[in-house]
Design a protein around this motif. Structure first.
Motif, PDB file in Angstrom:
ATOM      1  N   VAL A 286     128.764  77.251 142.576  1.00 43.96           N
ATOM      2  CA  VAL A 286     127.300  77.315 142.606  1.00 43.96           C
ATOM      3  C   VAL A 286     126.786  76.542 143.818  1.00 43.96           C
ATOM      4  N   ALA A 287     126.046  77.234 144.684  1.00 43.73           N
ATOM      5  CA  ALA A 287     125.378  76.564 145.800  1.00 43.73           C
ATOM      6  C   ALA A 287     123.930  76.343 145.393  1.00 43.73           C
ATOM      7  N   VAL A 288     123.449  75.114 145.582  1.00 49.58           N
ATOM      8  CA  VAL A 288     122.057  74.814 145.189  1.00 49.58           C
ATOM      9  C   VAL A 288     121.286  74.312 146.414  1.00 49.58           C
ATOM     10  N   PRO A 289     120.736  75.237 147.200  1.00 47.82           N
ATOM     11  CA  PRO A 289     119.919  74.786 148.328  1.00 47.82           C
ATOM     12  C   PRO A 289     118.565  74.280 147.811  1.00 47.82           C
ATOM     13  N   VAL A 290     118.085  73.200 148.439  1.00 50.30           N
ATOM     14  CA  VAL A 290     116.810  72.625 148.000  1.00 50.30           C
ATOM     15  C   VAL A 290     115.696  73.164 148.895  1.00 50.30           C
ATOM     16  N   GLY A 291     114.828  73.958 148.299  1.00 50.91           N
ATOM     17  CA  GLY A 291     113.719  74.574 149.039  1.00 50.91           C
ATOM     18  C   GLY A 291     114.094  75.972 149.511  1.00 50.91           C
ATOM     19  N   ASP A 292     113.080  76.854 149.512  1.00 47.33           N
ATOM     20  CA  ASP A 292     113.331  78.252 149.901  1.00 47.33           C
ATOM     21  C   ASP A 292     113.765  78.380 151.346  1.00 47.33           C
ATOM     22  N   GLU A 293     113.194  77.513 152.191  1.00 50.72           N
ATOM     23  CA  GLU A 293     113.537  77.611 153.611  1.00 50.72           C
ATOM     24  C   GLU A 293     115.015  77.261 153.820  1.00 50.72           C
ATOM     25  N   THR A 294     115.475  76.216 153.124  1.00 48.08           N
ATOM     26  CA  THR A 294     116.896  75.833 153.194  1.00 48.08           C
ATOM     27  C   THR A 294     117.751  76.988 152.678  1.00 48.08           C
ATOM     28  N   ALA A 295     117.311  77.585 151.577  1.00 49.33           N
ATOM     29  CA  ALA A 295     118.083  78.688 150.979  1.00 49.33           C
ATOM     30  C   ALA A 295     118.196  79.852 151.963  1.00 49.33           C
ATOM     31  N   ASP A 296     117.088  80.199 152.596  1.00 53.28           N
ATOM     32  CA  ASP A 296     117.124  81.328 153.545  1.00 53.28           C
ATOM     33  C   ASP A 296     118.067  81.031 154.705  1.00 53.28           C
ATOM     34  N   ARG A 297     117.979  79.801 155.223  1.00 56.51           N
ATOM     35  CA  ARG A 297     118.851  79.432 156.358  1.00 56.51           C
ATOM     36  C   ARG A 297     120.318  79.458 155.926  1.00 56.51           C
ATOM     37  N   LEU A 298     120.575  78.985 154.721  1.00 59.03           N
ATOM     38  CA  LEU A 298     121.958  78.939 154.235  1.00 59.03           C
ATOM     39  C   LEU A 298     122.533  80.349 154.082  1.00 59.03           C
ATOM     40  N   ILE A 299     121.760  81.216 153.428  1.00 62.43           N
ATOM     41  CA  ILE A 299     122.232  82.594 153.192  1.00 62.43           C
ATOM     42  C   ILE A 299     122.504  83.282 154.541  1.00 62.43           C
ATOM     43  N   GLU A 300     121.621  83.041 155.485  1.00 60.86           N
ATOM     44  CA  GLU A 300     121.780  83.641 156.820  1.00 60.86           C
ATOM     45  C   GLU A 300     123.105  83.202 157.474  1.00 60.86           C
ATOM     46  N   LYS A 301     123.465  81.947 157.252  1.00 58.83           N
ATOM     47  CA  LYS A 301     124.734  81.436 157.817  1.00 58.83           C
ATOM     48  C   LYS A 301     125.939  81.934 157.017  1.00 58.83           C
ATOM     49  N   LEU A 302     125.753  82.084 155.707  1.00 59.38           N
ATOM     50  CA  LEU A 302     126.897  82.439 154.852  1.00 59.38           C
ATOM     51  C   LEU A 302     127.333  83.893 155.026  1.00 59.38           C
ATOM     52  N   VAL A 303     126.353  84.798 155.081  1.00 53.04           N
ATOM     53  CA  VAL A 303     126.685  86.233 155.019  1.00 53.04           C
ATOM     54  C   VAL A 303     127.708  86.652 156.089  1.00 53.04           C
ATOM     55  N   PRO A 304     127.469  86.359 157.384  1.00 49.40           N
ATOM     56  CA  PRO A 304     128.472  86.807 158.365  1.00 49.40           C
ATOM     57  C   PRO A 304     129.835  86.158 158.164  1.00 49.40           C
ATOM     58  N   ARG A 305     129.829  84.914 157.696  1.00 51.92           N
ATOM     59  CA  ARG A 305     131.114  84.240 157.449  1.00 51.92           C
ATOM     60  C   ARG A 305     131.866  84.923 156.307  1.00 51.92           C
ATOM     61  N   ILE A 306     131.133  85.302 155.275  1.00 50.74           N
ATOM     62  CA  ILE A 306     131.785  85.945 154.123  1.00 50.74           C
ATOM     63  C   ILE A 306     132.301  87.328 154.522  1.00 50.74           C
ATOM     64  N   GLU A 307     131.485  88.021 155.300  1.00 49.16           N
ATOM     65  CA  GLU A 307     131.905  89.368 155.696  1.00 49.16           C
ATOM     66  C   GLU A 307     133.152  89.354 156.583  1.00 49.16           C
ATOM     67  N   LYS A 308     133.392  88.213 157.219  1.00 47.41           N
ATOM     68  CA  LYS A 308     134.579  88.105 158.097  1.00 47.41           C
ATOM     69  C   LYS A 308     135.843  87.669 157.346  1.00 47.41           C
ATOM     70  N   LEU A 309     135.705  87.322 156.080  1.00 42.99           N
ATOM     71  CA  LEU A 309     136.880  86.810 155.346  1.00 42.99           C
ATOM     72  C   LEU A 309     137.989  87.853 155.299  1.00 42.99           C
ATOM     73  N   LYS A 310     139.222  87.383 155.507  1.00 42.73           N
ATOM     74  CA  LYS A 310     140.361  88.299 155.480  1.00 42.73           C
ATOM     75  C   LYS A 310     141.099  88.121 154.141  1.00 42.73           C
ATOM     76  N   VAL A 311     141.164  89.206 153.417  1.00 41.61           N
ATOM     77  CA  VAL A 311     141.788  89.174 152.094  1.00 41.61           C
ATOM     78  C   VAL A 311     143.068  89.992 152.178  1.00 41.61           C
ATOM     79  N   GLY A 312     144.191  89.431 151.736  1.00 44.48           N
ATOM     80  CA  GLY A 312     145.431  90.197 151.845  1.00 44.48           C
ATOM     81  C   GLY A 312     146.596  89.499 151.166  1.00 44.48           C
ATOM     82  N   PRO A 313     147.784  90.097 151.299  1.00 44.13           N
ATOM     83  CA  PRO A 313     148.962  89.552 150.614  1.00 44.13           C
ATOM     84  C   PRO A 313     149.492  88.312 151.329  1.00 44.13           C
ATOM     85  N   TYR A 314     150.186  87.475 150.593  1.00 44.90           N
ATOM     86  CA  TYR A 314     150.711  86.230 151.177  1.00 44.90           C
ATOM     87  C   TYR A 314     151.707  86.495 152.293  1.00 44.90           C
TER      88      TYR A 314
END
Ligand code: NAD
Length: 499
Positions: A286-314
């Protein structure tokens, strides 16, 4: 099909119950082995052997016991690659992560090399006229531990290393989903010099656990796993007069203050939320950003990082960020909870539901997910998902953020990201959670501190590893001694009148 064994009396022993569980390769979805599920009789046999072996081990001086630990550390390092490969093949986590699993166990073994120092008792000279008083820390006898699938090397070592260093015998009932590494660890302990029968591995399910809980010779039970089972084991073990410590589930909140370094917070959330596919009791879910502005900035930073995650076999080594989840059932449970989040009105900002990997279509892979606008009444907030799913709950203020974490039933770990020392200090002081990170997302304490949550994440009084483990695996005996005066007063030559 490979048939795994138990490790009883220093030998690999075939199961005799006729019951087995499938062990999967989570990356391919194939059953790669079957593991025997012990009967009550098989547990009784292991207990009998342990009870015979324990007194001589307890009588081995602590320094010699510590030398076995020292040799074991060397063997773990020698076999690190082999252990990591076996671990990843059954669990699914990446090879670097599997090595971390072994390493974090190894560090507790290193701590246990200090047994001679840690087991020193207390002494009061001349507590009264001619009276001395001293306390000894003695082993419990035959002890047992029940461990979860998500750290098949680390958690068994967190239990058996201190138990053995204190002079106990230990029976390990590992998770039936990834039992190979625990069997390898028992073999290595013997190669390190541990006498046969002092550490045994008995594979099994509820039947084996119940046999341990009800066996009168077993003195203590350590458990790590989900909260409902922790509660059951604690209640049953205590009712049977055993010393019990149980560590349960988690829902770890990370509070992101408006003044936090948002890149640092986003990077931290990626590792803590998605590492090991979220199958960590210290994962941030659970991520708990304090304030909507913080939340918007956080989501903006998270999305491209998550989309770049590499999922695969060991087998892809360092080229993957996380692997599959442990079983098809775990995957179904995670996908069901994601659907409930959508149905209950959370916003699915990153949707990994259609994730599939060419050549591994039958593997238990789950793509990364990010929810925004999650509220405390939703199932994805209340329940432990144990998958690569991060939920964002927007808080209006710091007070609201801290209250959220405090009101949740679980209390394993938490973190705050801020540049404000006053907020960080207030958070660390007031929060009702066992392990707290300040700009550290996964605050797992090192071996010489202790590990444990609060609230429904723990049942019992003492934490894992560190000094608490040496308390859990010993009992105190206090001796008050007075020696009658002896020859030093000299001979007596006269008859004394009896008065
Ligand atoms: P689990 O509770 O399903 O299983 C844990 C152990 O209990 C296994 O050995 C299993 O065989 C046994 N078991 C399962 N059902 C049982 C029953 N009905 N009766 C008796 N024994 C039973 O947990 P898991 O899925 O292996 O592990 C994941 C869980 O462990 C998560 O909830 C995670 O948060 C928790 N965990 C907690 C910590 C901690 O230190 N707090 C650490 C790691 C994992």
């Amino acid at each position: 099909m490979q048939e795994l064994t138990h490790y009883i009396g220093g030998e690999h022993v075939k199961g005799t119950s006729g019951r087995f569980a499938d062990v999967y390769n989570p990356a391919t979805g194939e059953v790669q082995a079957k593991v025997p599920l012990a009967s009550t009789d098989e547990i009784a046999k292991a207990v009998e052997i342990a009870a015979k072996a324990q007194p001589a081990w307890a009588a081995t001086n602590p320094q010699r016991r510590a030398r076995v630990m020292m040799a074991f550390v060397g063997l773990l390092n020698r076999d690190m690659d082999k252990l990591a490969e076996a671990l990843s093949r059954e669990h699914g986590k990446t090879l670097p992560d599997a090595k971390g699993d072994v390493q974090r166990g190894l560090e507790v073994v290193e701590y246990c090399i200090g047994a001679p120092e840690l087991l020193k008792g207390e002494y009061t000279d001349s507590a009264g006229p001619g009276i001395d008083m001293y306390s000894m820390k003695q082993p419990l006898g035959v002890t047992a531990g029940i461990t979860p699938f998500n750290f098949p090397a680390m958690i068994p070592m967190w239990m058996f290393a201190p138990a053995l260093a204190c002079g106990n015998a230990f029976i390990l009932k590992p998770s039936e989903r990834d039992p190979s590494v625990p069997l390898m660890l028992a073999e290595l302990m013997e190669e390190a010099g541990l006498p046969k029968g002092v550490l045994q591995v008995v594979n099994g399910d509820k039947e084996a656990v119940d046999a341990l809980l009800h066996h009168p010779v077993i003195q203590s039970i350590g458990f790590v796993g989900s909260t409902p089972i922790a509660e059951y084991i604690y209640g049953t073990g205590c009712a049977n007069g055993k010393r019990v410590q149980c560590f349960g589930g988690a829902k770890n909140h990370m509070i992101i203050m408006p003044d936090a370094d948002m890149d640092q917070a986003a990077d931290a959330l990626i590792g803590a939320g998605y590492g090991a596919a979220g199958e960590r009791c210290m994962a941030i879910s659970v991520a708990v950003p304090v304030g909507d502005e913080t939340a918007d900035r956080l989501i903006e930073k998270l999305v491209p990082r998550i989309e770049k995650l590499k999922v695969g076999p060991y087998t892809a080594g360092n080229d993957v960020d996380y692997g599959p989840v442990v079983t098809a059932a775990a995957k179904q449970n995670i996908l069901g909870l994601i659907q409930s989040g959508v149905d209950q009105g959370a916003k699915l900002v990153v949707d990994g539901r259609d994730f599939s990997l060419q050549g591994y279509e039958d593997g238990f892979f789950v793509g990364p997910h990010l929810f925004d606008h999650v509220t405390p009444d939703m199932d994805i907030y209340k329940k432990e998902i144990f998958g690569p799913v991060l939920s964002t709950v927007r808080a209006g203020s710091y007070e609201e953020a801290i209250s959220l974490a405090m009101d949740h039933e679980y209390g394993n770990g938490t973190a705050i990201f801020t540049r404000d020392g006053d907020a960080a200090r207030d958070f660390a002081n007031r929060i009702n959670i066992g392990m707290v990170g300040i700009n550290v997302p996964i605050p797992v304490p090192l071996a010489y501190h202790t590990f444990g949550g609060w609230k429904k994440s723990v049942f019992g009084d003492l934490n894992q590893h560190g000094p608490d483990a040496f308390k859990f695996y010993t009992r105190t005996k206090t001796v008050t001694s007075r020696w009658p005066s002896g020859i030093k007063e000299g001979g007596e030559f006269n008859f004394k009148a009896m008065d």
